[in-house]
Enzyme design. Structure first.
Site, short mmCIF file in Angstrom:
data_model
loop_
_atom_site.label_atom_id
_atom_site.label_comp_id
_atom_site.label_asym_id
_atom_site.label_seq_id
_atom_site.Cartn_x
_atom_site.Cartn_y
_atom_site.Cartn_z
N CYS A 6 45.47 34.32 39.31
CA CYS A 6 45.82 34.16 37.87
C CYS A 6 46.53 35.39 37.30
O CYS A 6 47.60 35.27 36.68
CB CYS A 6 44.59 33.81 37.05
SG CYS A 6 43.33 35.11 37.00
N HIS B 191 39.80 34.91 33.91
CA HIS B 191 41.02 34.10 34.06
C HIS B 191 42.01 34.43 32.93
O HIS B 191 41.62 34.77 31.81
CB HIS B 191 40.68 32.61 34.04
CG HIS B 191 41.84 31.74 34.39
ND1 HIS B 191 42.44 31.75 35.64
CD2 HIS B 191 42.56 30.84 33.64
CE1 HIS B 191 43.45 30.88 35.66
NE2 HIS B 191 43.54 30.33 34.45
N ASP C 202 49.52 28.57 34.14
CA ASP C 202 48.63 29.52 34.81
C ASP C 202 48.50 29.17 36.29
O ASP C 202 48.89 28.09 36.73
CB ASP C 202 47.25 29.56 34.15
CG ASP C 202 46.54 28.21 34.26
OD1 ASP C 202 47.24 27.17 34.21
OD2 ASP C 202 45.30 28.18 34.40
#
Length: 220
Positions: free
Chosen positions: A131, A183, A195
């Site tokens: 991420c 994240h 993402d």
């Protein structure tokens, strides 16, 4: 003899009276002439004074007019400066907005070009990502900005913004708290983000059961 003397005396008296009468008549004529000349002179002086008075009045009027024109010219110049300043401000505003839009467009273009690429923990591209590696790659190649390596560090080192003020291109962070972020994604508008997660690089909704939104940050 007495008669002759008497005649002479009478003649002398008459001559004297005639001479005096002539002198008186001359004086009267001169006096009247002087009066006429005096009147003429007085009229000439009056005319000259009147002309001077008119000239002074005209001069004053001209001076007033000229003094009135100067402020008008200054006002025009001031208005022109204001117009120019406003035009510059109007021209400058769209440039800033277009710059922000073009930056987001560039970031999104870079990020969306990686849609479908696999997720690999610790990977920073260009063929696989985690991420924070994905957001780092998108900003480096899309906006020439260097982000920190991890999601937590990216949250700590960028300017935080509220949910009400979030803009396209801002970073979206998820975790159990602000000190435990695991994240990060890139906000693309309408409560959506792009993402890198377990399914690879995707676009998805921010508010879903498996993500706990912690905050937003803007990269300067």
């Amino acid at each position: 003899m007495n008669k002759t003397k008497t005649k002479k005396t009478i003649m002398l008296i008459m001559l004297t009276v005639l001479a005096m009468a002539t002198l008186f008549a001359t004086d009267v004529t001169n006096a009247s002439a002087n009066k006429v000349n005096h009147k003429k002179t007085h009229k000439v002086i009056k005319k000259k004074k009147a002309k001077k008075h008119l000239t002074v009045k005209k001069h004053k009027k001209k001076a007033k007019k000229s003094s009135y024109k100067k402020p008008a010219a200054k006002k025009k110049a001031h208005k022109t400066v204001k117009k120019v300043t406003r035009k510059k401000a109007r021209k400058a505003a769209p440039k800033k907005t277009s710059h922000k839009r073009s930056r987001f467009s560039s970031i999104y273009k870079t990020a969306s070009s990686k849609l479908g690429h696999p997720y690999v923990y610790g990977s920073v591209g260009p063929y696989s990502f985690d991420c924070s590696g994905f957001t780092q790659y998108a900003y480096r190649h899309g906006a020439h900005k260097n982000l920190a390596r991890t999601a937590q560090m990216q949250y700590n080192t960028n300017k935080h913004v509220s949910r009400n003020h979030v803009k396209k291109g801002d970073l979206v962070f998820f975790g159990s708290s602000r000190r435990n972020i695991y994240h990060v994604g890139i906000y693309i508008g309408h409560d959506r983000m792009i993402d890198a997660q377990n399914r690879g690089v995707v676009t998805e909704k921010i508010h879903v059961p498996w993500w706990h939104e912690v905050g937003y940050a803007r990269v300067a």
